[in-house]
Design an enzyme around this catalytic site. Structure first.
Site, PDB file in Angstrom:
ATOM      1  CG  HIS A  79      -2.043   0.947   1.144  1.00 13.47           C
ATOM      2  ND1 HIS A  79      -1.924   2.286   1.402  1.00 13.47           N
ATOM      3  CD2 HIS A  79      -3.321   0.733   0.765  1.00 13.47           C
ATOM      4  CE1 HIS A  79      -3.096   2.860   1.196  1.00 13.47           C
ATOM      5  NE2 HIS A  79      -3.956   1.954   0.803  1.00 13.47           N
ATOM      6  CG  ASP A 122      -8.455  -4.082  -2.484  1.00 12.04           C
ATOM      7  OD1 ASP A 122      -9.667  -3.915  -2.283  1.00 12.04           O
ATOM      8  OD2 ASP A 122      -7.707  -3.192  -2.878  1.00 12.04           O
TER       9      ASP A 122
HETATM   10  N1  ACO Z   1       4.061  -7.623  -4.959  1.00  6.46           N
HETATM   11  C1  ACO Z   1       5.411  -7.634  -5.159  1.00  6.46           C
HETATM   12  N2  ACO Z   1       6.196  -6.567  -5.008  1.00  6.46           N
HETATM   13  C2  ACO Z   1       5.614  -5.412  -4.635  1.00  6.46           C
HETATM   14  C3  ACO Z   1       4.222  -5.308  -4.402  1.00  6.46           C
HETATM   15  C4  ACO Z   1       3.439  -6.471  -4.574  1.00  6.46           C
HETATM   16  N3  ACO Z   1       2.124  -6.434  -4.382  1.00  6.46           N
HETATM   17  N4  ACO Z   1       3.916  -4.045  -4.051  1.00  6.46           N
HETATM   18  C5  ACO Z   1       5.067  -3.369  -4.060  1.00  6.46           C
HETATM   19  N5  ACO Z   1       6.105  -4.186  -4.395  1.00  6.46           N
HETATM   20  C6  ACO Z   1       7.527  -3.855  -4.448  1.00  6.46           C
HETATM   21  C7  ACO Z   1       7.867  -3.013  -5.687  1.00  6.46           C
HETATM   22  O1  ACO Z   1       8.240  -3.842  -6.778  1.00  6.46           O
HETATM   23  C8  ACO Z   1       9.015  -2.187  -5.173  1.00  6.46           C
HETATM   24  O2  ACO Z   1      10.155  -3.012  -5.134  1.00  6.46           O
HETATM   25  P1  ACO Z   1      11.633  -2.374  -5.370  1.00  6.46           P
HETATM   26  O3  ACO Z   1      11.834  -1.393  -4.253  1.00  6.46           O
HETATM   27  O4  ACO Z   1      12.559  -3.523  -5.319  1.00  6.46           O
HETATM   28  O5  ACO Z   1      11.577  -1.724  -6.718  1.00  6.46           O
HETATM   29  C9  ACO Z   1       8.623  -1.890  -3.719  1.00  6.46           C
HETATM   30  O6  ACO Z   1       7.782  -3.008  -3.330  1.00  6.46           O
HETATM   31  C10 ACO Z   1       7.853  -0.599  -3.529  1.00  6.46           C
HETATM   32  O7  ACO Z   1       6.755  -0.623  -4.438  1.00  6.46           O
HETATM   33  P2  ACO Z   1       6.041   0.659  -5.061  1.00  6.46           P
HETATM   34  O8  ACO Z   1       5.356   0.268  -6.315  1.00  6.46           O
HETATM   35  O9  ACO Z   1       7.012   1.798  -5.101  1.00  6.46           O
HETATM   36  O10 ACO Z   1       4.979   0.971  -3.963  1.00  6.46           O
HETATM   37  P3  ACO Z   1       3.815   1.979  -4.119  1.00  6.46           P
HETATM   38  O11 ACO Z   1       3.611   2.564  -2.782  1.00  6.46           O
HETATM   39  O12 ACO Z   1       4.020   2.920  -5.235  1.00  6.46           O
HETATM   40  O13 ACO Z   1       2.614   1.040  -4.589  1.00  6.46           O
HETATM   41  C11 ACO Z   1       0.726  -0.357  -4.586  1.00  6.46           C
HETATM   42  C12 ACO Z   1       1.559   0.662  -3.792  1.00  6.46           C
HETATM   43  C13 ACO Z   1       0.342   0.230  -5.954  1.00  6.46           C
HETATM   44  C14 ACO Z   1      -0.561  -0.625  -3.812  1.00  6.46           C
HETATM   45  C15 ACO Z   1       1.565  -1.656  -4.769  1.00  6.46           C
HETATM   46  O14 ACO Z   1       1.951  -2.157  -3.519  1.00  6.46           O
HETATM   47  C16 ACO Z   1       0.804  -2.725  -5.561  1.00  6.46           C
HETATM   48  O15 ACO Z   1       0.830  -2.691  -6.798  1.00  6.46           O
HETATM   49  N6  ACO Z   1       0.112  -3.663  -4.852  1.00  6.46           N
HETATM   50  C17 ACO Z   1      -0.709  -4.645  -5.518  1.00  6.46           C
HETATM   51  C18 ACO Z   1      -2.030  -4.011  -5.949  1.00  6.46           C
HETATM   52  C19 ACO Z   1      -2.976  -3.777  -4.777  1.00  6.46           C
HETATM   53  O16 ACO Z   1      -3.159  -4.631  -3.931  1.00  6.46           O
HETATM   54  N7  ACO Z   1      -3.610  -2.583  -4.776  1.00  6.46           N
HETATM   55  C20 ACO Z   1      -4.605  -2.233  -3.763  1.00  6.46           C
HETATM   56  C21 ACO Z   1      -4.171  -1.056  -2.970  1.00  6.46           C
HETATM   57  S1  ACO Z   1      -5.332  -0.771  -1.661  1.00  6.46           S
HETATM   58  C22 ACO Z   1      -6.608   0.124  -2.361  1.00  6.46           C
HETATM   59  O17 ACO Z   1      -6.504   0.756  -3.380  1.00  6.46           O
HETATM   60  C23 ACO Z   1      -7.867   0.059  -1.653  1.00  6.46           C
END
Ligand code: ACO
Length: 429
Positions: free
Chosen positions: A307, A365
């Site tokens: 998140h 979620d």
């Molecule tokens: N699975 C694997 N790796 C992940 C995940 C994941 N679900 N989420 C983040 N990471 C990793 C990224 O690859 C990144 O790795 P790195 O530092 O080696 O490059 C690191 O964790 C940070 O990730 P970001 O994308 O910078 O995190 P951000 O805060 O921008 O993204 C997000 C948050 C979009 C929710 C992301 O965690 C994601 O895509 N999760 C899956 C989708 C999801 O569940 N969304 C629901 C959000 S809750 C809502 O909207 C109600």
């Protein structure tokens, strides 16, 4: 290529100071409003990781501590003790309603939950297999044509009326997008049910038999609505606020919010979680999924994990996991294979260095899809349920924006990285 320089800012007097603003809770904010005017320099923050886009008194999130509170009340307490319409009132007006205020609010919602009959004909323009969110963007946007000319959004009472209309009509709009896709007749709202019960009777009721209320499932639906009702300045809420900042029609603003919510990184994630869990199928396939999620050359992410704000357990995930267990037990589905995969996936991921280091915890979620699926809500409708809930938050943020006379139109700037100025070639003239 990006040039890095150590910026030293200050005006002709050498003063580079910027005010620090203090909120009630949470981090302070540097007020950079005068930065460009005084120093000719912009702040660069794509994705708004360090930017407070507004002042708001509605919802507080502390992502490190795993706290979510609406108007100061912790989400766990609201999910346990309150009901969705009371929460909607709290979000919109700032305080819990008195008994009389609560009744008047419920009466207004009941008065406005029907759709204009002409709106119902819009549905027939969509293909039957259209995604409900596509239908909702279209239908909610179209409502602006019904409530535009006679609406003056400078009038606070008219703004409240518009907000109530939106909260009232959204379950009817969402349910009709579902019944249309199944070929069943659209159901009218029934005011003898509460908000969640009415939504469920519109989704599942049939014209040829009485709808039987299951209080356990209605309570679970009410909780889902409470948990998703607001979440401060997330993508869809910021979209609503940005659209609203130009003075746009409220129905058009909420349609913009629905469009933003639809994305898989935001509200579309619970749909993706269920698809992922079904694909994983059995616990022995979990290590392969975890390896894929960690592989940077693979676009696969563990849906329902991570998140932008929560770097700890999403407090909503705990409540929804409990609700999912309750409903599964109530329906005799204790051995639901999806739940088994989810629980084990969570356990393995929370022990894995990759997820620990990046503070990736289950978000709301992760379990909401399992719960909605157990309640018979089709996967395609998950985000539509979220949109029904979030409408309470969107309209509250919309009202707050319009009550703040200091907030003009939103107009971010950019760091231009395109071509320098050049002349149109003579040879092409
Ligand atoms: N699975 C694997 N790796 C992940 C995940 C994941 N679900 N989420 C983040 N990471 C990793 C990224 O690859 C990144 O790795 P790195 O530092 O080696 O490059 C690191 O964790 C940070 O990730 P970001 O994308 O910078 O995190 P951000 O805060 O921008 O993204 C997000 C948050 C979009 C929710 C992301 O965690 C994601 O895509 N999760 C899956 C989708 C999801 O569940 N969304 C629901 C959000 S809750 C809502 O909207 C109600």
């Amino acid at each position: 290529m990006t040039k890095y320089v150590n910026a030293v800012i200050g005006d002709e007097t050498g003063d580079a100071s910027l005010p620090i603003l203090e909120g009630t809770l949470g981090p302070q904010a540097v007020d950079i409003q005068s930065l460009y005017g005084r120093h000719g320099i912009l702040a660069y923050d794509p994705g708004y990781r360090s930017t407070a886009s507004c002042k708001s008194a509605i919802t507080f999130v502390d992502g490190d501590a795993g706290i979510l509170a609406y108007r100061g009340y912790p989400i766990e307490q609201l999910a346990e003790k309150s009901r969705f319409l009371e929460v909607a009132y709290l979000l919109m007006f700032g305080e819990l309603p008195s008994a009389a205020e609560g009744t008047a609010f419920r009466d207004s919602v009941c008065q406005h939950n029907l759709l204009h009959e002409q709106v119902i004909s819009f549905y027939r323009g969509f293909r039957r297999d259209a995604h409900p969110m596509a239908v909702m963007v279209g239908v909610v946007g179209a409502l602006s044509a019904f409530y535009h000319d006679d609406m003056d959004i400078r009038d606070p009472q008219q703004r409240i009326n518009a907000a109530i209309r939106l909260v009232a009509k959204m379950p009817t709009i969402a349910a009709a997008s579902y019944t249309y896709s199944t070929g069943r007749p659209q159901r009218y709202p029934r005011n003898e049910y509460d908000y969640a019960g009415n939504f469920m009777q519109m989704l599942f009721g049939m014209p040829n038999r009485d709808f039987v209320v299951d209080p356990v499932q209605v309570r679970a639906m009410d909780r889902i609505l409470i948990l998703h009702a607001d979440h401060e300045q997330n993508a869809s809420t910021s979209t609503v606020r940005m659209a609203a900042s130009s003075g746009a029609n409220p129905f058009a603003c909420i349609a913009a919010g629905i469009a933003s919510l639809w994305g898989p990184a935001h509200g579309g994630a619970n749909e993706e979680v269920v698809k992922m869990l079904l694909e994983i199928g059995t616990p022995e396939n979990i290590p392969k999924a975890i390896a894929r999620a960690k592989d940077k050359s693979d676009p696969f992410r563990l849906m329902g994990f991570g998140h932008r704000v929560y770097k700890n357990f999403d407090p909503r995930a705990r409540v929804i996991q409990e609700s999912a267990r309750e409903v599964l037990a109530h329906l005799g589905l204790e051995n639901d294979p999806l739940m088994a995969v989810a629980l084990e996936l969570e356990e393995i991921a929370l022990r894995d260095e990759y997820f620990i280091e990046r503070k990736l915890y289950p978000n709301v979620d992760f379990y909401s899809g399992i719960l909605l699926r157990a309640m018979g809500i089709p996967t395609k409708m998950f985000t539509a349920v979220f949109a029904v809930a979030r409408t309470a938050g969107w309209v509250s943020q919309w009202l707050e924006l319009h009550n703040d006379s200091t907030h003009g139109i939103d107009r971010p700037r950019q760091l231009y990285v395109g071509s320098g100025l050049r002349d149109y070639p003579e040879t092409r003239g």
